[in-house]
Design a protein around this motif. Sequence first.
Motif, PDB file in Angstrom:
ATOM      1  N   GLN A   1     101.025 100.813  39.642  1.00 44.97           N
ATOM      2  CA  GLN A   1     100.098 101.476  40.845  1.00 44.97           C
ATOM      3  C   GLN A   1     100.429 100.824  42.168  1.00 44.97           C
TER       4      GLN A   1
ATOM      5  N   TRP B   1      93.039  94.061  48.767  1.00 43.48           N
ATOM      6  CA  TRP B   1      92.997  95.480  48.574  1.00 43.48           C
ATOM      7  C   TRP B   1      94.279  95.824  47.667  1.00 43.48           C
TER       8      TRP B   1
ATOM      9  N   TRP C   1      93.074 101.811  45.346  1.00 40.92           N
ATOM     10  CA  TRP C   1      91.631 102.005  46.057  1.00 40.92           C
ATOM     11  C   TRP C   1      91.830 102.737  47.184  1.00 40.92           C
ATOM     12  N   SER C   2      90.707 103.308  47.834  1.00 42.53           N
ATOM     13  CA  SER C   2      90.734 104.032  48.827  1.00 42.53           C
ATOM     14  C   SER C   2      90.650 103.329  50.338  1.00 42.53           C
ATOM     15  N   GLU C   3      91.102 104.114  51.302  1.00 37.61           N
ATOM     16  CA  GLU C   3      91.128 103.467  52.418  1.00 37.61           C
ATOM     17  C   GLU C   3      89.762 103.069  53.115  1.00 37.61           C
ATOM     18  N   ASP C   4      88.912 103.675  52.724  1.00 37.39           N
ATOM     19  CA  ASP C   4      87.275 103.400  52.981  1.00 37.39           C
ATOM     20  C   ASP C   4      86.889 101.964  52.306  1.00 37.39           C
ATOM     21  N   LEU C   5      87.623 101.726  51.143  1.00 32.83           N
ATOM     22  CA  LEU C   5      87.147 100.593  50.517  1.00 32.83           C
ATOM     23  C   LEU C   5      87.967  99.197  51.080  1.00 32.83           C
ATOM     24  N   LYS C   6      89.142  99.688  51.632  1.00 32.97           N
ATOM     25  CA  LYS C   6      90.046  98.731  52.490  1.00 32.97           C
ATOM     26  C   LYS C   6      89.196  98.185  53.590  1.00 32.97           C
TER      27      LYS C   6
ATOM     28  N   GLU D   1      80.915 101.808  46.428  1.00 39.01           N
ATOM     29  CA  GLU D   1      82.604 102.040  45.846  1.00 39.01           C
ATOM     30  C   GLU D   1      83.223 100.688  45.438  1.00 39.01           C
TER      31      GLU D   1
END
Lengths: 162, 425
Positions: free
Chosen positions: B223, B259, B263-268, B339
């Motif tokens: 990943q 991060w 995981w998504s950029e939003d989560l970052k 999220e």
Amino acid sequence: MTVTTVTRQDVVDFLYTEAKILDEWRLKEWADLFTDDGTYLIPPIGEPDADPLTSLFYAHDNRSRLQERAERLLKKEAHVEFPHSTTLRNYHNIIVNNLESDVISVELNFTAHRTKREVMDTFIGKAYYDLVLQNNELAIQHKKVILQLDSLRPHGKISLIL
Amino acid sequence: MTEIIRDNPEKNEFLVNRSVFTDREMLARERAEIFNKCWLFIGHETEVPGKGDFKRKKVGGRNLVLVHSQDDEIRALYNTCPHRGALVCRENEGNSRVFRCFYHAWSFTNDGKLAGMPGSDGFPDDFNDEGTKDMKAVNRVESYRGFIFVNFDDNAVSLEEYLAGAKEYIDLIADQSEYGLEALGGVQEYSVRTNWKLLAENSVDLYHGMPTHKTYFDIKQDQDPDLKKVKLEGEGKDLGNGHAVMEYVAPWGRPIAQWTPIWSEDLKQDMEDMKAELTERFGEERANRIANWNRNIVIFPNLIINDIMAITARTFYPTSPGYIEVSGYSLAPKAENEEHRLARNNNFLEFLGPGGFATPDDNEALELAQEAYTNNLEVQWNDVSKGMVRGEGNAKATDELQMRAFWRQYDKVIQESFNKEVAYK
């Protein structure tokens, strides 16, 4: 095979084939039974409708994680299943719904026996499937396994794909 | 058998006598001198947030009800009727002002007080004047930062004194959110066919990480190709009273602020905001420690708090020398973004859950050790020496100081028991 020609027997044969594939440890073939947006879920015991945001699941796999689960268990370093357990799955009380629609839903009862190092663990529960036709073959879009147990004692772990 | 450990600093060798994993008489001693006298984790205060909320718990071999009574006290009632002993509360959890024993229909308010029984004219008026017909409560219930413990020994030191150096590490976890932590639903109740002390060891053993969990790291590496640059580096510490910790950096995605590319950029962005909030509250150094460092803590005898790719509190209790009942809780910051919470929960089940890609392999290792202790007569000692050669103040997280701290306390308690004229059974 088109949507209208799928019979209950086709669905039952498909499910028995899934059980056979799992018992024969052909786990990549098992993952291949799923659609690209396929999911595999095992919610907490006693909470079949639990929300994965507020409760801990045993498995909450999207398509890529169920692939990882299958591939991991084939490795020698998946110590818990090396050498592989001997397993036997039986499916019973199969109820097929919506045979005429795009998504066929199935519920069934299962028993899965696992023996390793002369200890046998038996998992019992219900499984719910959403099946769809993909390239004229049945495929699993969603599989949800509801364990009908009080706890994972004495089983200890769910190292099998149920 | 009196020689439990051989602690030899000159030789940099530390050995544990394998008979402690198989001997029934030793288990009786452990029950009397450890589980009956140490502080044992019963649950988190958020499991019973409102008046009347209750949960059944098995702690230290007892059947208890953790209940938030109408007077706003959290109690641990022994779940047994004072009349003839039947289990009073049969539901695993719920909300109730009253508990009623079905056998003779005695009923009790949720603080344990006898509220009524049929045919009361058959009993004298002063029948319960001394409270002997109330459901008995555990006398010592104390909590630290939301973690509730019980102690069956009325003379025990306070919980805070008992926790000693472990408090600092519980603080690092409890400080993750200004709103506090909450326990999630779906407590994972499983078992391991092994001796309980092996799980205590395993939980603060980073040395086994790579070989035992290679398949997990393989998946993480697929990943995130940059992952192999991060080594499991850090230190091991003795926290006093048998408690110990390993604190280290690790490559996995770590909610709250490490991060990982799946995981998504939003989560970052959310994670960066959370880190900034921590920095504001605690300064950069402590914020970094809270957000990016991992902690595996053993609190003697049977509580593990792991703050790794998710936060778990695990307890375990032996029903025989070779079998334990485990309960695994997940703790998460209250009011966590959805999220973020889902990433945490997926992390939890993937590594820490009994259906995951790591914990079943740990348990297999412990079961294999237990299985091979059939050879104890001829092959007598476990080696727990790793890192002694560096000096105990310089232990790495991948060393075995953490286990030696546990074993030294264990040895101290059990050796004292050999000096008592008591029959253990």
